[in-house]
Design an enzyme around this catalytic site. Sequence first.
Site, mmCIF file in Angstrom:
data_model
loop_
_atom_site.group_PDB
_atom_site.id
_atom_site.type_symbol
_atom_site.label_atom_id
_atom_site.label_comp_id
_atom_site.label_asym_id
_atom_site.label_seq_id
_atom_site.Cartn_x
_atom_site.Cartn_y
_atom_site.Cartn_z
ATOM 1 N N GLY A 79 0.827 -1.203 0.000
ATOM 2 C CA GLY A 79 0.000 0.000 0.000
ATOM 3 C C GLY A 79 0.859 1.250 0.000
ATOM 4 C CG ASP A 241 5.151 -3.272 -5.185
ATOM 5 O OD1 ASP A 241 5.724 -4.334 -5.459
ATOM 6 O OD2 ASP A 241 5.725 -2.339 -4.583
#
Length: 473
Positions: A79, A241
């Site tokens: 995240g 990511d």
Amino acid sequence: MNLQHHFAQLGDAFSSSTSIQPLADQRLVECNPSLATFLGIDMKSQETKQLFSGEQAIAHSLSMVYAGHQFGGFSPRLGDGRGVLLGEVTGQDGRLYDLHMKGAGPTPYSRRADGRAVLRSCIREYLASEAMAALSVPTSRALALYDSRSAVYRETPEIGAMLLRTANGHIRFGHFEYFFYQGKQTELNQLVDYCLEHYYPECLETDSPLENMLIEVVKRTARMIAKWQAVGFQHGVMNTDNFSFTGETIDYGPYGFMEDHQPDWVCNHSDYEGRYAFSRQPGVGLWNLNCLVHCFSKHLDKAQLVAILQHYEPELQTHYDQLMLQKMGLGSVAHLHELLPALLAVLTAEKADYSRFFRSLSHFDGVDQTPLLDEVIDRQRLSAWLMDYQVAREQEGGVWQEVSERMLAVNPKYILRNYLAHSVIASAEQGDYLLMRRLLRVLSQPFDEHEESSALSQRAPEWGRSLEVSCSS
């Protein structure tokens, strides 16, 4: 400034509410006026200053949650550990662009870190993203840079900073991995619908929207990496990511622009095994896409997924060939495939400067080989190659001067050399941003001569050849 918040409407499963946490004595030290105009943002207005500084909270600002394969190993929950998505604005082209603040403070995904960015990493990203944009490589863009008097602790205390950046989107391959491996099919479907609506609306008009969207993602990724290889750019951390679903270069960390031609060059000092070496980037791109399409194994059958991935190699090779034809002033792919491997072998053996050689080749008139031969030790080997190159050019016809002008328009005189970034950072850490602005000026127009700044096109001095960059940058 009309901030919109489409991603926030997806709900709490996709993000956490966060806001910019101001640094001490924060100040705006650099902004991108042309980009601000394109996005319709008045950087001088009091409201804009308060919003971007964190003095005034932005409703619906958030940090995204996602997963990712990092150096081959899967991390189920990552995240935005130091980033805040402020919202979206509409550009002059009618498209939506994210506004994202890096270094805005801790978020629920910081994993006990401080959520901050240091000045050197923000400067490196600002310089790289603008250099890539000028080279026509799809990329995020830097809108504003803030420094401060806040100390941020890495190996040593450093200056805390924030970087405001823009992109078509910040959705990564890791977003889909997060929901797939969590078994959250409803959220995965929501994300698919969101991407179709906002990034690939043309696919909604087809018989198989998801399949066609994935094909386009594969092709965009292939073209992006073809451009990396053509301009000599190495990303350094090609984790899933860090791969954009919209086919843009994002998350500039320990990147590098190749100077001496080394196919197995590794710019990231932390990449001990050379997983993301320059020559491996095309293969890693396919590996990452395989991770992405696996997330849709419940939507499409194996044959469909394989067929989607099969678009990658021909798209990458075709686009790379087109780029290298332009760089070499050739029109025939047959000539390219005959001449390019031999040339790259010479450049590798000589440790010749990749960008400087192609710039010099652009000036070659088919007669005087001396400037090019002065770049190498084995003059006879390069001279023989130049003779073959000259024969190919003459077979294709065309006016040498006209071809030279076209080559000069695609072979940059200026690239972001590591020692130049190092010098800019050292100066900025003393409060002087003049060198940064000077470098930005030539990087934003890298094909022009800029005679007053020609020193910035020179090879790295001896001290600048041993500089290392790691993930902590």
